[in-house]
Design an enzyme around this catalytic site. Structure first.
Site, PDB file in Angstrom:
ATOM      1  N   GLU A 162      43.994  30.830  44.972  1.00 40.72           N
ATOM      2  CA  GLU A 162      44.139  32.285  44.827  1.00 40.72           C
ATOM      3  C   GLU A 162      42.785  32.957  44.586  1.00 40.72           C
ATOM      4  O   GLU A 162      42.451  33.960  45.227  1.00 40.72           O
ATOM      5  CB  GLU A 162      45.069  32.625  43.656  1.00 40.72           C
ATOM      6  CG  GLU A 162      46.506  32.164  43.818  1.00 40.72           C
ATOM      7  CD  GLU A 162      47.244  32.837  44.965  1.00 40.72           C
ATOM      8  OE1 GLU A 162      46.717  33.792  45.548  1.00 40.72           O
ATOM      9  OE2 GLU A 162      48.361  32.384  45.278  1.00 40.72           O
ATOM     10  N   ASN A 189      40.715  35.368  47.214  1.00 41.54           N
ATOM     11  CA  ASN A 189      40.336  36.740  46.882  1.00 41.54           C
ATOM     12  C   ASN A 189      38.868  37.015  47.216  1.00 41.54           C
ATOM     13  O   ASN A 189      38.530  38.115  47.662  1.00 41.54           O
ATOM     14  CB  ASN A 189      40.614  37.032  45.408  1.00 41.54           C
ATOM     15  CG  ASN A 189      42.081  37.343  45.163  1.00 41.54           C
ATOM     16  OD1 ASN A 189      42.853  37.509  46.108  1.00 41.54           O
ATOM     17  ND2 ASN A 189      42.464  37.409  43.897  1.00 41.54           N
ATOM     18  N   ARG A 195      49.676  41.004  52.265  1.00 42.38           N
ATOM     19  CA  ARG A 195      49.281  40.566  50.929  1.00 42.38           C
ATOM     20  C   ARG A 195      50.395  40.942  49.951  1.00 42.38           C
ATOM     21  O   ARG A 195      50.828  42.086  49.904  1.00 42.38           O
ATOM     22  CB  ARG A 195      47.966  41.228  50.511  1.00 42.38           C
ATOM     23  CG  ARG A 195      46.875  41.126  51.573  1.00 42.38           C
ATOM     24  CD  ARG A 195      45.747  40.204  51.163  1.00 42.38           C
ATOM     25  NE  ARG A 195      46.169  38.873  50.820  1.00 42.38           N
ATOM     26  CZ  ARG A 195      46.213  37.835  51.678  1.00 42.38           C
ATOM     27  NH1 ARG A 195      45.912  38.000  52.933  1.00 42.38           N
ATOM     28  NH2 ARG A 195      46.570  36.648  51.259  1.00 42.38           N
TER      29      ARG A 195
HETATM   30  N1  LIG Z   1      37.009  38.834  44.089  1.00 39.12           N
HETATM   31  C1  LIG Z   1      37.488  40.092  44.251  1.00 39.12           C
HETATM   32  N2  LIG Z   1      36.666  41.093  44.657  1.00 39.12           N
HETATM   33  C2  LIG Z   1      37.126  42.356  44.822  1.00 39.12           C
HETATM   34  N3  LIG Z   1      38.414  42.728  44.614  1.00 39.12           N
HETATM   35  C3  LIG Z   1      39.277  41.782  44.207  1.00 39.12           C
HETATM   36  C4  LIG Z   1      38.868  40.420  44.001  1.00 39.12           C
HETATM   37  N4  LIG Z   1      39.942  39.718  43.584  1.00 39.12           N
HETATM   38  C5  LIG Z   1      40.965  40.591  43.542  1.00 39.12           C
HETATM   39  N5  LIG Z   1      40.578  41.832  43.886  1.00 39.12           N
HETATM   40  C6  LIG Z   1      41.440  43.041  43.899  1.00 39.12           C
HETATM   41  O1  LIG Z   1      42.576  42.797  43.101  1.00 39.12           O
HETATM   42  C7  LIG Z   1      43.771  43.026  43.851  1.00 39.12           C
HETATM   43  C8  LIG Z   1      44.855  42.070  43.400  1.00 39.12           C
HETATM   44  O2  LIG Z   1      44.516  40.721  43.716  1.00 39.12           O
HETATM   45  P1  LIG Z   1      45.704  39.672  43.927  1.00 39.12           P
HETATM   46  O3  LIG Z   1      45.119  38.361  44.300  1.00 39.12           O
HETATM   47  O4  LIG Z   1      46.601  39.702  42.732  1.00 39.12           O
HETATM   48  O5  LIG Z   1      46.532  40.287  45.144  1.00 39.12           O
HETATM   49  P2  LIG Z   1      46.136  40.330  46.691  1.00 39.12           P
HETATM   50  O6  LIG Z   1      44.974  39.454  46.957  1.00 39.12           O
HETATM   51  O7  LIG Z   1      45.999  41.746  47.091  1.00 39.12           O
HETATM   52  O8  LIG Z   1      47.454  39.708  47.387  1.00 39.12           O
HETATM   53  P3  LIG Z   1      47.841  38.144  47.441  1.00 39.12           P
HETATM   54  O9  LIG Z   1      46.906  37.400  46.541  1.00 39.12           O
HETATM   55  O10 LIG Z   1      49.263  38.069  46.961  1.00 39.12           O
HETATM   56  O11 LIG Z   1      47.707  37.740  48.856  1.00 39.12           O
HETATM   57  C9  LIG Z   1      43.360  42.864  45.294  1.00 39.12           C
HETATM   58  O12 LIG Z   1      44.225  43.566  46.162  1.00 39.12           O
HETATM   59  C10 LIG Z   1      41.931  43.429  45.277  1.00 39.12           C
HETATM   60  O13 LIG Z   1      41.951  44.839  45.341  1.00 39.12           O
HETATM   61 MG   LIG Z   2      44.907  37.477  46.287  1.00 38.48          MG
END
Ligand SMILES: Nc1ncnc2c1ncn2[C@@H]1O[C@H](COP(=O)(O)OP(=O)(O)OP(=O)(O)O)[C@@H](O)[C@H]1O
Ligand SMILES: [Mg+2]
Lengths: 145, 108
Positions: free
Chosen positions: A48, A52, A106
């Site tokens: 995860e 990200n 996502r």
């Molecule tokens: N390393 C990162 N850099 C910039 N923004 C991030 C980062 N990690 C997470 N985010 C932000 O946090 C939000 C939530 O992250 P999360 O992993 O919970 O959900 P997601 O990536 O959008 O969906 P999923 O992981 O279920 O595919 C993301 O949509 C993004 O906006």
């Molecule tokens: Mg994610």
């Protein structure tokens, strides 16, 4: 407390490296003989955080992902996953289950998975500078006969 | 990662195999959607028996296929879910839109 052992990985934020990163960290943690479930939990949480970095941190560009994994004599495992990407404006909102800044498919569950599969998730982020996610997992004591 | 698609009467079954993550999801998504739109089944079944890993990208994949299935009036069942995959699915509330059959419930 000083770490018993540590690895550092530096890799480009290519989606192909998501699998490599979780398997590499899993191989390292395997030195502690974790249970099958503990190992799967760690690999899922790492996947995860690394995903990200690949999806959000650098937009369409390819940046660098920095991973430091270490463990301690009390069987605590710490994994730091860092990027020098766009950063997160509102960490509390980002960690909300089902919240995603991207459409498509996502689910917005990455942080929720990290939280429920580990014993602690810390997020530090500076807008325009990058994000560091630290995962902590305390492995159960195993009795060897 | 790969997907094998089987048709029987009004059922379309997609057998997933390997590790489902963000990297692997796009071609799988496309193959299942094409099959749904072409055959317009009454039931879409996604089988997880041979899946060895899944993270939240798998949730996105299942929810997305639920949407495509709904467009043609098909229901969704996910089957042969391992305990580990169920831990991921449980966070998503997918049980409200799909029938979930765990591995242990599949036998006997
Ligand atoms: N390393 C990162 N850099 C910039 N923004 C991030 C980062 N990690 C997470 N985010 C932000 O946090 C939000 C939530 O992250 P999360 O992993 O919970 O959900 P997601 O990536 O959008 O969906 P999923 O992981 O279920 O595919 C993301 O949509 C993004 O906006
Ligand atoms: Mg994610």
């Amino acid at each position: 407390m000083k770490a018993v052992n540590q690895i550092k990985l530096t890799l480009p934020s290519l989606s192909a490296n998501e699998g490599f990163a979780r398997v590499a960290v899993g191989a390292f943690v395997s030195q502690l003989d974790p249970t099958v479930d503990e190992l799967a939990d760690i690999k899922t949480a790492v996947s995860e955080a690394v995903t990200n970095c690949a999806v959000h941190a650098y937009g369409d560009a390819i940046g660098t992902i920095y991973i430091i994994a270490e463990y301690y004599s009390d069987r605590t495992v710490k994994i730091k996953i860092k990027d020098k990407g766009c950063g997160i404006e509102n960490i509390e909102q980002a960690m909300q289950p089902m919240w995603s800044s991207l459409g498509g498919e996502r689910a917005g569950l990455g942080f929720a998975v990290m939280q429920s599969f580990t014993d602690g998730v810390k997020v530090r982020s500076v807008l325009g500078k990058g994000t560091t996610v630290t995962l902590k997992k305390v492995l159960s004591q195993r009795v060897h006969i | 990662m790969s997907v094998r698609i089987e048709l029987s009467e009004d059922k379309l079954i997609a057998y997933l195999e390997g590790e489902l993550d963000h990297h692997a999801a796009p071609p799988i998504r496309q193959q299942i959607d094409e099959a749904i739109l072409q055959h317009k089944p009454k039931k879409l079944i996604i089988d997880f028996e041979a899946l060895s890993f899944m993270d939240s990208s798998g949730i996105g994949l299942v929810m997305g296929r639920y949407k495509t299935a709904s467009e043609v009036g098909a229901t969704l069942t996910v089957q042969n879910i391992s305990a580990q995959v169920y831990k991921v699915m449980r966070l998503s509330g997918i049980d409200r839109i799909a029938v979930i059959k765990l591995k242990s419930q599949m036998r006997g």
